[in-house]
Design a protein around this motif. Structure first.
Motif, short mmCIF file in Angstrom:
data_model
loop_
_atom_site.label_atom_id
_atom_site.label_comp_id
_atom_site.label_asym_id
_atom_site.label_seq_id
_atom_site.Cartn_x
_atom_site.Cartn_y
_atom_site.Cartn_z
N SER A 1 0.82 -1.21 0.00
CA SER A 1 0.00 0.00 0.00
C SER A 1 0.85 1.25 0.00
CB SER A 1 -0.91 0.03 1.24
OG SER A 1 -1.98 -0.86 1.12
N ARG A 2 0.24 2.31 -0.54
CA ARG A 2 0.78 3.66 -0.45
C ARG A 2 -0.02 4.42 0.61
NH1 ARG A 2 2.32 6.83 -5.15
NH2 ARG A 2 0.98 5.40 -6.33
N LEU A 3 0.67 4.97 1.60
CA LEU A 3 0.04 5.79 2.62
C LEU A 3 0.46 7.24 2.38
CD1 LEU A 3 0.76 3.60 5.79
CD2 LEU A 3 -1.14 3.41 4.17
N THR A 4 -0.51 8.11 2.21
CA THR A 4 -0.22 9.53 1.97
C THR A 4 -0.74 10.34 3.14
OG1 THR A 4 -0.43 9.19 -0.42
CG2 THR A 4 -0.50 11.46 0.39
N PHE A 5 0.15 11.13 3.75
CA PHE A 5 -0.22 11.90 4.94
C PHE A 5 -0.70 13.30 4.55
CE2 PHE A 5 2.60 8.62 6.38
CZ PHE A 5 2.01 8.19 7.56
N ASN A 6 -1.47 13.88 5.46
CA ASN A 6 -2.00 15.21 5.23
C ASN A 6 -0.87 16.23 5.16
OD1 ASN A 6 -1.85 14.46 8.10
ND2 ASN A 6 -2.37 16.62 8.44
N LYS A 7 -1.12 17.34 4.47
CA LYS A 7 -0.07 18.34 4.23
C LYS A 7 0.49 18.92 5.51
CE LYS A 7 -1.53 19.81 -0.38
NZ LYS A 7 -1.96 20.96 -1.24
N SER A 8 -0.34 19.08 6.52
CA SER A 8 0.12 19.74 7.75
C SER A 8 0.56 18.75 8.82
CB SER A 8 -1.01 20.62 8.30
OG SER A 8 -2.16 19.82 8.57
N PHE A 9 0.83 17.49 8.41
CA PHE A 9 1.13 16.50 9.44
C PHE A 9 2.46 16.81 10.11
CE2 PHE A 9 4.41 14.44 6.99
CZ PHE A 9 5.08 13.62 7.89
N ALA A 10 2.58 16.37 11.35
CA ALA A 10 3.83 16.49 12.10
C ALA A 10 4.09 15.15 12.78
CB ALA A 10 3.73 17.61 13.14
N PHE A 11 5.33 14.94 13.19
CA PHE A 11 5.66 13.68 13.83
C PHE A 11 5.07 13.59 15.23
CE2 PHE A 11 8.80 13.88 10.50
CZ PHE A 11 8.81 12.58 10.03
N THR A 12 4.74 14.72 15.80
CA THR A 12 4.25 14.72 17.16
C THR A 12 2.73 14.77 17.26
OG1 THR A 12 4.52 17.13 17.21
CG2 THR A 12 6.34 15.79 18.06
N ALA A 13 2.05 15.22 16.20
CA ALA A 13 0.59 15.35 16.29
C ALA A 13 0.00 15.60 14.92
CB ALA A 13 0.22 16.49 17.25
N ASN A 14 -1.34 15.63 14.87
CA ASN A 14 -2.07 16.07 13.68
C ASN A 14 -1.73 15.23 12.45
OD1 ASN A 14 -3.86 17.66 12.22
ND2 ASN A 14 -2.25 19.09 11.57
N ARG A 15 -1.87 13.90 12.60
CA ARG A 15 -1.56 13.02 11.47
C ARG A 15 -2.83 12.33 11.00
NH1 ARG A 15 2.05 12.06 15.16
NH2 ARG A 15 1.01 10.14 15.82
N THR B 1 -4.33 8.65 3.98
CA THR B 1 -5.17 7.83 3.12
C THR B 1 -4.35 6.64 2.65
OG1 THR B 1 -4.52 9.09 1.16
CG2 THR B 1 -6.51 9.81 2.33
N GLU B 2 -5.02 5.51 2.45
CA GLU B 2 -4.34 4.30 1.98
C GLU B 2 -4.82 3.97 0.58
OE1 GLU B 2 -3.52 -0.40 3.13
OE2 GLU B 2 -5.15 0.69 4.13
N GLN B 3 -3.87 3.74 -0.30
CA GLN B 3 -4.16 3.25 -1.64
C GLN B 3 -3.48 1.89 -1.80
OE1 GLN B 3 -2.17 5.11 -4.96
NE2 GLN B 3 -3.83 4.62 -6.38
N ILE B 4 -4.27 0.86 -1.97
CA ILE B 4 -3.71 -0.48 -2.15
C ILE B 4 -3.19 -0.61 -3.58
CG2 ILE B 4 -4.23 -2.94 -2.22
CD1 ILE B 4 -6.21 -2.50 0.04
N LEU B 5 -1.91 -0.92 -3.70
CA LEU B 5 -1.29 -1.08 -5.01
C LEU B 5 -1.36 -2.51 -5.51
CD1 LEU B 5 1.96 1.05 -4.45
CD2 LEU B 5 -0.22 1.79 -5.43
N LEU B 6 -1.09 -3.45 -4.63
CA LEU B 6 -1.05 -4.86 -5.00
C LEU B 6 -1.63 -5.70 -3.88
CD1 LEU B 6 2.45 -5.63 -6.63
CD2 LEU B 6 0.24 -6.36 -7.52
N GLU B 7 -2.38 -6.72 -4.25
CA GLU B 7 -2.81 -7.75 -3.32
C GLU B 7 -2.41 -9.09 -3.92
OE1 GLU B 7 -6.52 -6.66 -0.72
OE2 GLU B 7 -7.06 -6.38 -2.83
N ILE B 8 -1.60 -9.84 -3.18
CA ILE B 8 -1.02 -11.08 -3.69
C ILE B 8 -1.53 -12.24 -2.85
CG2 ILE B 8 1.13 -12.30 -4.19
CD1 ILE B 8 2.50 -9.53 -4.22
N PRO B 9 -2.32 -13.15 -3.42
CA PRO B 9 -2.81 -14.31 -2.65
C PRO B 9 -1.65 -15.12 -2.09
CG PRO B 9 -3.96 -14.11 -4.75
CD PRO B 9 -2.82 -13.15 -4.81
N GLN B 10 -1.80 -15.55 -0.84
CA GLN B 10 -0.79 -16.36 -0.17
C GLN B 10 -1.42 -17.69 0.26
OE1 GLN B 10 2.37 -15.87 0.22
NE2 GLN B 10 2.74 -13.68 -0.05
N PRO B 11 -0.91 -18.81 -0.23
CA PRO B 11 -1.51 -20.10 0.14
C PRO B 11 -1.23 -20.52 1.57
CG PRO B 11 0.42 -20.41 -1.26
CD PRO B 11 0.16 -18.94 -1.24
#
Length: 657
Positions: free
Chosen positions: A383-397, A400-410
């Motif tokens: 997946s690709r996770l894209t954070f909001n423009k004003s995000f910080a490491f300490t708060a306000n995060r 959105t998740e965009q799934i790029l690939l899903e691979i079946p696992q037996p």
């Protein structure tokens, strides 16, 4: 099978000519591979057969010269009737033995160990590894079985997971290749444990002399012979059962009473591991689990951000952050994906397994993760996770998740999971073969499956209905018989991959089955052999032609079970603080806890990997800072889960005056 005189004479008369024609031509045309003792990872072996003479062998129970056994094109061949059994002149107690054999159609032979000359026949004293043409041989004891005592068994966990996945395999494995083809046997005999592998596939384990062993002997034909199996040492014996058989590459490696190599290892380099962030603590509310135990973490990937924070992927499904400073104290609960990530405690190789920052993370705030999904069906998610423009490491995060690939696992194991961006800006993804053991679905060599491969995708563009694009120079782009995402294939379980920051070379460690752990330099379109090879040797019962074998790329380095059982790949060190490691590939073994540095610029069969420290740490992953400092990740409370490499200080008492 155990011989008798009438059977020998009958087969000598009825089948000798046909067997001679069949196998004699094959041996004459098939040059044997030399028994390799020159590689630094392969030391301590003694050649039992030099490929030219019968030196080191004698006729069982007799001082007469060997007759009927001949050297034909580098193979020791039982070539005439009445040849008799032959034994090594030397005796061995605990050891590793390996050899190749080629049996004639319908043929039968055997290899025995701990043989004495105190009985009419060697099989009355020493246990026998059956050698048989399984397809046409008449004996119910099949090739590779320890005659009358042990036969191949499927591990219970394998039977369980195959039943759950509805993917059955034979109850009694048969890894033999047909008559007229070379097969490989590896035998280990120590006071602690013995085991046998046929063509790389583990058949059974045993403990000579324990209760289980003694019970099996009592229930077998060998109970009639007081001399059977009592010797702690003895000869190696090749059996004449009246059929044509060829042996080559016979070699033995003596072991100590502890089952380890007797040769003393070289002293490790003066590089130590030391806790890197000793003040790290969880927030007060998360210091204990629901069961009241001290909370530990399993970090699987760590990367430094442009802001000087480390982002750490935890297998539990969370991402934490902290400052890249020895005095860092605060752990930031950066991201919680546990609502969608499988619980690794239910499947040890599942969970959140990979993390990679987009090369333009500072401006586009994109983070890529690899995890196994919590909700069925079982699958791996990139997946690709894209954070909001004003995000910080300490708060306000928010993200959105965009799934790029899903691979079946037996199955639950062999998920790989390593992510890395190459100098070309593309995302590389390391996968496993899908799991169980021995690659039952043959994914490693199936280019129509993404499993068992390293993928390369363009995450900055889209292609038709895919949320990513295929780089035009991917080796299988535009081909109908292969997935275009594949960059290289033939892997069992990649853990982990990395790029050399100086040369751009891609490196990947591949976890082995039962013999060898691998380090590979990855090239575009490369086939790294699994499941037809493990390390540099052939694997399994499939017959590989010379043309196909030449297609495989051998590892640049491998090591066996004396050094570890589960490789953790690292990276080529390019930092400045440890110049003695410059240009060395760092790697470790999770089981043995050893850490090594392999010199890349001067790779040669005689080059040895240098052990870095005598400290043993179950290394889950390696990481490096933006300036190239080396870190080691392991399970523990945060203050003890991260280590750095540093030069050991020499005490004053050790210094020259």
């Amino acid at each position: 099978m155990h011989s008798n005189l009438s059977h020998r004479l009958f087969l000598a008369v009825m089948t000798w000519i046909a067997a001679f024609v069949h196998i004699g031509i094959v041996v004459a045309q098939d040059r044997p591979a030399p028994a390799n003792t020159s590689n630094a990872w392969d030391q301590g072996w003694k050649i039992l057969f030099d490929g030219e003479t019968t030196a080191g062998w004698k006729t069982y129970g007799s001082d007469k010269p060997i007759v009927g056994w001949e050297v034909i094109n580098g193979a020791l061949v039982r070539n005439h009737s009445g040849a008799g059994d032959i034994i090594t002149t030397d005796q061995y107690d605990q050891f590793e033995l390996e050899f190749d054999y080629k049996i004639s159609p319908g043929g039968n032979s055997g290899v025995m160990f701990h043989v004495s000359e105190d009985a009419p026949y060697p099989w009355m004293t020493g246990p026998e590894i059956q050698i048989l043409d399984n397809a046409h041989g008449k004996d119910p004891q099949k090739s590779g079985w320890l005659y009358g005592l042990y036969q191949p068994t499927k591990p219970k966990w394998v039977a369980r997971v195959e039943k759950q996945a509805n993917i059955p395999s034979p109850t009694i494995p048969d890894a033999t290749r047909p008559a007229g083809e070379w097969n490989h046997v590896y035998l280990r005999v120590t006071p602690n444990q013995g085991e046998l592998l046929l063509n790389g596939v583990r058949y059974y384990r045993f403990h000579k002399g324990d209760n289980d062993w003694n019970n099996r002997v009592r229930q077998s034909k060998f109970s009639a012979y007081e001399t059977f199996g009592i010797g702690a040492e003895g000869h190696i014996c090749l059996q004449d059962h009246g059929d044509r058989v060829a042996y080559r590459n016979l070699r033995i490696r003596p072991l100590g009473v502890d089952g380890q190599l007797t040769a003393s290892p070289r002293a490790p380099l003066q590089i130590a591991t030391t806790p890197a962030f000793t003040r790290l603590r969880f927030a007060e509310m998360s210091t204990e689990t629901e069961e009241g135990k001290i909370a530990t973490i399993r970090p699987v990937a760590m990367q430094e951000t442009p802001a000087g924070y480390f982002l750490v992927a935890l297998q539990q499904g969370k991402i934490i952050a902290f400052a890249n400073s020895p005095s860092a104290e605060k752990i930031i609960d950066f991201l919680d994906l546990s609502d969608r990530v499988a619980d690794y405690r239910k499947g040890n190789e599942e969970g959140l397994l990979g993390l990679a920052l987009h090369p333009q993370f500072k401006t586009n705030r994109q983070l890529f993760v690899y995890y196994t999904a919590q909700a069925p069906p079982r699958r791996s998610v990139i997946s690709r996770l894209t954070f909001n423009k004003s995000f910080a490491f300490t708060a306000n995060r928010t993200f959105t998740e965009q799934i790029l690939l899903e691979i079946p696992q037996p199955f639950a194991n062999h998920n790989g999971g390593s992510l890395a961006f190459g100098p070309d800006g593309y995302l590389y993804i390391g996968l496993g073969d899908g799991g169980s053991q021995n690659d039952p679905l043959a994914n490693g060599q199936n280019k129509n499956s993404l499993l068992g491969s390293i993928l390369r995708i363009d995450i900055d563009h889209t292609d038709q209905e895919k949320p990513y694009a295929i780089p035009q120079d991917n080796p299988f782009a535009g081909q109908d018989d292969a997935r275009p995402e594949i960059y290289a294939y033939g892997f069992r379980n990649v853990w982990q991959l990395s790029f050399d920051t100086k040369t751009g070379d891609l490196w990947a460690a591949d976890v082995g089955q039962d013999r060898y752990e691998e380090i590979n330099r990855i090239v575009r379109g490369g086939n790294y052999g699994w499941r037809q090879k493990e390390g540099s040797v052939q694997f399994g019962g499939e017959v590989v032609s010379a043309a196909d074998s030449g297609e495989f790329i051998d590892p640049v380095w491998q090591y066996d079970r004396h050094h570890g059982r589960s490789i953790t790949g690292g990276f080529v060190y390019r930092g400045e603080k440890l110049p003695e490691l410059q240009g060395h590939y760092l790697y470790a073994d999770y089981v043995s806890g050893n850490i090594w540095a392999l010199g890349i610029p001067k790779l040669h069969p005689t080059v040895r990997a240098e052990q870095l420290t005598s400290n043993q740490i179950p290394v889950i992953a390696f990481a490096q800072s933006a300036l190239g400092a080396a870190f080691i990740l392991t399970e523990g409370v945060p203050a003890n889960a991260f280590y750095r490499l540093q030069r050991m200080e020499t005490s004053k008492t050790d210094s020259a005056p």
